[in-house]
Design an enzyme around this catalytic site. Sequence first.
Site, PDB file in Angstrom:
ATOM      1  CB  THR A  70      -5.481  -6.831   3.410  1.00  0.00           C
ATOM      2  OG1 THR A  70      -4.387  -6.197   2.543  1.00  0.00           O
ATOM      3  CG2 THR A  70      -6.736  -6.612   2.754  1.00  0.00           C
ATOM      4  CG  ASN A 149       0.716   3.016   3.813  1.00  0.00           C
ATOM      5  OD1 ASN A 149      -0.113   3.283   4.447  1.00  0.00           O
ATOM      6  ND2 ASN A 149       0.467   2.816   2.743  1.00  0.00           N
ATOM      7  CD  GLN A 179       4.497  -0.013   5.683  1.00  0.00           C
ATOM      8  OE1 GLN A 179       5.933  -0.003   6.013  1.00  0.00           O
ATOM      9  NE2 GLN A 179       4.202  -0.318   4.617  1.00  0.00           N
ATOM     10  CB  SER A 198       1.882  -7.469   6.941  1.00  0.00           C
ATOM     11  OG  SER A 198       2.105  -8.159   5.551  1.00  0.00           O
ATOM     12  CG  HIS A 200       4.654  -8.339   2.382  1.00  0.00           C
ATOM     13  ND1 HIS A 200       4.831  -7.281   1.297  1.00  0.00           N
ATOM     14  CD2 HIS A 200       3.301  -8.206   2.569  1.00  0.00           C
ATOM     15  CE1 HIS A 200       3.752  -6.598   1.210  1.00  0.00           C
ATOM     16  NE2 HIS A 200       2.799  -7.204   1.794  1.00  0.00           N
ATOM     17  CB  CYS A 323      -1.999  -0.265  -2.210  1.00  0.00           C
ATOM     18  SG  CYS A 323      -1.530  -1.363  -1.056  1.00  0.00           S
TER      19      CYS A 323
HETATM   20  N1  PLP Z   1      -1.529  -1.850   6.221  1.00  0.00           N
HETATM   21  C1  PLP Z   1      -0.401  -1.123   5.911  1.00  0.00           C
HETATM   22  C2  PLP Z   1      -0.146   0.126   6.642  1.00  0.00           C
HETATM   23  C3  PLP Z   1       0.228  -1.573   4.735  1.00  0.00           C
HETATM   24  O1  PLP Z   1       1.454  -0.802   4.484  1.00  0.00           O
HETATM   25  C4  PLP Z   1       0.014  -2.482   4.068  1.00  0.00           C
HETATM   26  C5  PLP Z   1       0.545  -3.010   2.909  1.00  0.00           C
HETATM   27  O2  PLP Z   1       0.930  -2.110   1.977  1.00  0.00           O
HETATM   28  C6  PLP Z   1      -1.227  -3.489   4.440  1.00  0.00           C
HETATM   29  C7  PLP Z   1      -1.771  -2.802   5.698  1.00  0.00           C
HETATM   30  C8  PLP Z   1      -1.575  -4.533   3.850  1.00  0.00           C
HETATM   31  O3  PLP Z   1      -0.866  -5.541   4.279  1.00  0.00           O
HETATM   32  P1  PLP Z   1      -0.707  -6.951   3.063  1.00  0.00           P
HETATM   33  O4  PLP Z   1      -0.123  -6.603   1.993  1.00  0.00           O
HETATM   34  O5  PLP Z   1      -0.008  -7.991   3.885  1.00  0.00           O
HETATM   35  O6  PLP Z   1      -2.295  -7.333   3.072  1.00  0.00           O
END
Ligand code: PLP
Length: 377
Positions: A70, A149, A179, A198, A200, A323
């Site tokens: 994010t 995602n 993703q 990211s 995780h 989310c």
């Molecule tokens: N972008 C996408 C496509 C995601 O799937 C996610 C997480 O769900 C994020 C951004 C956000 O990543 P983070 O959880 O590390 O902030």
Amino acid sequence: MYYFDYAATTPVKPPVAEAMVRALTAEFGNPSSQYPLGRAARDRLAADRAAVAGALGCRPEDLFFTSCGTESDNWAIRAALHLGRHRGKHIVTTAVEHSAVLELCKSLAREGYDVTFLQPDSRGRITAEQVESALREDTVLVSVMAVNNETGNVYPVAEIARLLQARKSRALLHTDAVQAFLKVPGEAFRGADLISLSAHKIGGPKGVGALYAAPAIQSKLVPLLYGGGQERGLRSGTEATAQIAGFAEAVRQRAARLSNILTHTAAMQAYARERLLAIPGLKLLGTPEAPHILCCTLPGYPSQNLVEDLGAQGICISAGSACHRGKPSHVVAALRLSKKEAAGAFRVSFGEDTAKEDVDALCAAVEAHRASRFPML
Ligand code: PLP
């Protein structure tokens, strides 16, 4: 437990946890300190940056660690707009970005930016031609995610990069590759000026991400955080060495077995797809080009109930993006489905530990859920 939510997050394996523990204990130094403990932390950080950069195919100095995907998205977009501030205020993005991009773009529209939100077709596809028709003289940023995602659609980021070049557009291209990184071949998003990652989603810890910035724009990037000058002065703050160590170890582990992992997840996805589609009424949503995501709907059977029912049996799936926490997802809404189809949308996602028996348990539970209830009209 049967885990089918690898697109929401992934488990940290012992080698990754061990790397993090080392960075927290024996190698706890501050990378800015000038004695051997600090130097060791600095060397470790350099090796970790090189590992992530190597897997992305860039130079270590092109990669900046952040606190999450994010943050990378927010920084990339704000920095690109700052860079283009004398040329215009037009942004091209899609209506199906992750909230980290979408909500920022909506807020920018309220601030006076002109934002074009490209709409996908009913199978979730976005084309380079759509980007081309939206481009203008005053377009300063194109932000298109690499893999959706929720649906698993792969967007033509590399093609968009070539298109911007051919059109001699001065717009910067950002892609949210959260993703996509180590989940689809890297060629899919080659050529972007800014790439968000990211940890995780690929076996690393939560709370760490990275932003790639193309060499040509680095000297012009506006810092995200001012302070002690870490991350080449662009993102100050003592480096989160343990999180970064976990990120890098996850990358090493995954990169070493990548083709096996991708083949395995693709096989599990294909098997699940075949079995789920045998359930009466069940439909596939989007175009699941990425091997780890499958988006489906069981019209008449609200996904909230399905998620709870399966959850009680130890089967973890998601009603759209994690989310959104139960609110109708903007991605599913953009597919222009009927109310019943939209309400029935759910996502299953796969990882290297997914076994055929897990998929059997999932499909049997979805079928039992359907058979045990009356469909909602
Ligand atoms: N972008 C996408 C496509 C995601 O799937 C996610 C997480 O769900 C994020 C951004 C956000 O990543 P983070 O959880 O590390 O902030």
